[in-house]
Design an enzyme around this catalytic site. Structure first.
Site, short mmCIF file in Angstrom:
data_model
loop_
_atom_site.label_atom_id
_atom_site.label_comp_id
_atom_site.label_asym_id
_atom_site.label_seq_id
_atom_site.Cartn_x
_atom_site.Cartn_y
_atom_site.Cartn_z
N THR A 51 0.81 -1.22 0.00
CA THR A 51 0.00 0.00 0.00
C THR A 51 0.85 1.27 0.00
O THR A 51 1.83 1.37 0.74
CB THR A 51 -0.89 0.04 1.27
OG1 THR A 51 -0.06 -0.24 2.40
CG2 THR A 51 -2.03 -0.95 1.21
N LYS A 265 -2.56 -1.69 8.45
CA LYS A 265 -1.20 -1.12 8.45
C LYS A 265 -1.22 0.30 8.98
O LYS A 265 -2.10 1.08 8.62
CB LYS A 265 -0.66 -1.11 7.01
CG LYS A 265 0.62 -0.30 6.80
CD LYS A 265 1.03 -0.28 5.34
CE LYS A 265 2.14 0.73 5.06
NZ LYS A 265 2.56 0.71 3.61
N HIS A 269 4.76 9.04 9.75
CA HIS A 269 5.38 9.70 8.59
C HIS A 269 6.50 10.65 9.03
O HIS A 269 7.56 10.71 8.41
CB HIS A 269 4.32 10.47 7.80
CG HIS A 269 4.87 11.27 6.66
ND1 HIS A 269 5.50 10.68 5.59
CD2 HIS A 269 4.91 12.61 6.43
CE1 HIS A 269 5.90 11.62 4.75
NE2 HIS A 269 5.57 12.80 5.23
N CYS A 313 11.75 0.47 6.41
CA CYS A 313 11.83 0.96 5.02
C CYS A 313 12.62 2.26 5.09
O CYS A 313 12.99 2.69 6.19
CB CYS A 313 10.39 1.20 4.55
SG CYS A 313 10.18 1.52 2.81
N LYS A 346 2.78 8.08 -4.97
CA LYS A 346 1.52 8.44 -5.64
C LYS A 346 1.77 9.13 -6.98
O LYS A 346 0.89 9.19 -7.84
CB LYS A 346 0.67 9.33 -4.72
CG LYS A 346 1.31 10.66 -4.38
CD LYS A 346 0.42 11.50 -3.49
CE LYS A 346 0.35 10.97 -2.06
NZ LYS A 346 1.71 10.99 -1.42
#
Ligand SMILES: Cc1cc2nc3c(=O)[nH]c(=O)nc-3n(C[C@H](O)[C@H](O)[C@H](O)COP(=O)(O)OP(=O)(O)OC[C@H]3O[C@@H](n4cnc5c(N)ncnc54)[C@H](O)[C@@H]3O)c2cc1C
Length: 397
Positions: A51, A265, A269, A313, A346
């Site tokens: 996602t 999830k 951020h 990540c 995105k």
């Protein structure tokens, strides 16, 4: 070492950005050679998982809205070209305390208004009515965007790889050791030096090291993601529950509806420790899981079951948290795509399109000049006024 004249474009790094660039180049009949030591689907960089949030009304900076709208169009075109479902239009809800200085709700509303995007401004009662799984106090508000949702990054990278190769792109599992422009462009590998017409450098979190010679203000940041088994998922699936972001204790958190096989999830951020791909701490520590679980207990208690997965990540942060996309002023054939700052997936289809335009000397359909690396040249740097409201960016140590 043999030097090979290459009458085409070399793409270095075939993750999110690079594979999209290779596809857009090859689809236009360009000769494309791509180098990446890792195969699509690897989890070493920034494009793994199932996602990535997609929005159009852009609180970070309204200047992104034209790019976001073009990306939204291109996501649908990519689905058609790939014959695959990549984008789930679950909508996105942004939640914040009324008067919160991190004015995500109002910056989203302002950006939407500036471009005439349909948005709903929700009071606490309206949030509870529309999304019963969300619990907020009366001093909260939200903005809901229906033409938004999430995409699957791994399926996207795989689709771009497949389509690029179907259009003739050649991909090789090679490490690029460096790129030179003196002014001849040279791409250096262990056993050959290539002299292409243009180069696209899209090496994600490896950019601070590999592009060190270019003095771009970028650093890599460690990010933690966790998935929880919902206590009750009846109101948490993508048909009734949107992707979400919420400000809490001066931090920004975001997450996604429950998906089969992955639970709910959530991740933070904002902030995070600096690292490199070689030094990143890949262990997720109990206090990090607890922090995310606490946010769920506060805002989405039905989702706050046991942790079922967690991993790390990396974001490649630019000092102003805007992407760095464009040709180097001193080397027009050397195009960089870096500085994703944790919010670029995105835009992957439109960034791919723009990188292909820049590498072939075509004017991009949507003007990316505000993202150009030229903004960091000494002269330009003094003109950049920090954006009002949300504090963005960091000082390079
Ligand atoms: C946890 C997390 C959540 C995110 N959530 C969102 C979100 O919800 N919405 C959103 O819009 N964005 C989001 N992002 C940001 C987005 O995922 C990234 O902007 C995007 O994945 C960056 O892609 P990339 O191509 O720069 O990097 P990558 O996909 O990592 O690709 C870099 C590639 O370069 C290759 N490479 C490295 N060194 C070399 C070399 N020497 N030679 C050749 N190849 C090399 C690597 O093998 C790799 O395949 C998120 C990021 C993270 C980490």
């Amino acid at each position: 070492m043999p030097e090979i004249e290459y009458d085409g474009v070399i793409v270095v790094g075939l993750g999110g950005f690079g594979s999209a660039a290779a596809y857009h180049l090859a689809a236009r009949g360009e000769t494309v050679l791509g180098f990446d030591p890792r195969l699509p689907g690897h989890t070493d960089g920034s494009s793994h998982g199932r996602t990535r949030m997609v929005r159009q009304a852009y609180f970070e900076d309204a200047a992104y809205v034209p790019l976001a709208r073009r990306a939204w169009q291109l996501w649908h075109e990519l689905e058609d070209a790939a014959g695959e479902h990549l984008l789930t239009a679950s909508g996105v809800v942004g939640i914040g305390r009324i008067g919160d200085p991190v004015a995500i709700v109002h910056d989203t509303l302002d950006a939407g208004q500036q471009y005439g995007l349909p948005l709903d401004h929700l009071s606490a009662n309206q949030i509870r009515a529309q999304f019963p799984a969300i619990t907020v106090g009366d001093d909260y508000e939200a903005v809901f965007e229906a033409d938004a949702g999430f995409v699957d990054p791994q399926l996207t990278v795989a689709a771009h790889h497949r389509l690029a190769k179907e259009h003739g792109a050649v991909f090789e599992q090679r490490v690029v050791l460096g790129v030179e422009h003196d002014p001849v462009l040279r791409v250096i590998t262990a056993d050959a030096v290539y002299r292409p017409r243009a180069v696209v450098m899209a090496v994600g979190p490896w950019a601070p090291e590999l592009l060190a010679g270019l003095e771009l203000p970028i650093r890599t940041r460690r990010k933690v993601v966790a998935h929880f088994t919902p206590l009750d998922d009846t109101q948490l699936t993508a048909d009734t529950f949107p992707a979400f972001f919420v400000t809490h204790n001066d931090e920004e958190y975001y997450g996604f509806p429950v998906l089969d096989g992955q639970g709910l999830k959530i991740a933070r951020h904002s902030s995070g420790e600096w690292c490199t791909p070689d030094t990143i701490d890949r262990t997720v520590h109990p206090h990090e899981v607890e922090e995310l679980h606490a946010v769920l207990r506060e805002f989405i208690p039905a989702g706050a079951g046991d942790v079922r997965d967690s991993y790390t990540c990396m974001y490649t942060m630019s000092t102003d948290e805007d992407f760095i996309i464009g040709a180097l002023p001193e080397a027009p054939g050397l195009i960089v795509a870096t500085g994703c700052s944790g919010h670029a997936f995105k835009f992957v289809p439109v960034i791919g399109e723009i990188l292909a335009d820049l590498a072939t000397g075509r004017p991009p359909q949507v003007d990316p000049t505000f993202l150009s690396p030229a903004r960091f040249t000494a002269a330009a740097a003094s003109d950049v006024a920090p954006a009002a409201g949300r504090t963005r960016g960091f000082e390079l140590a």
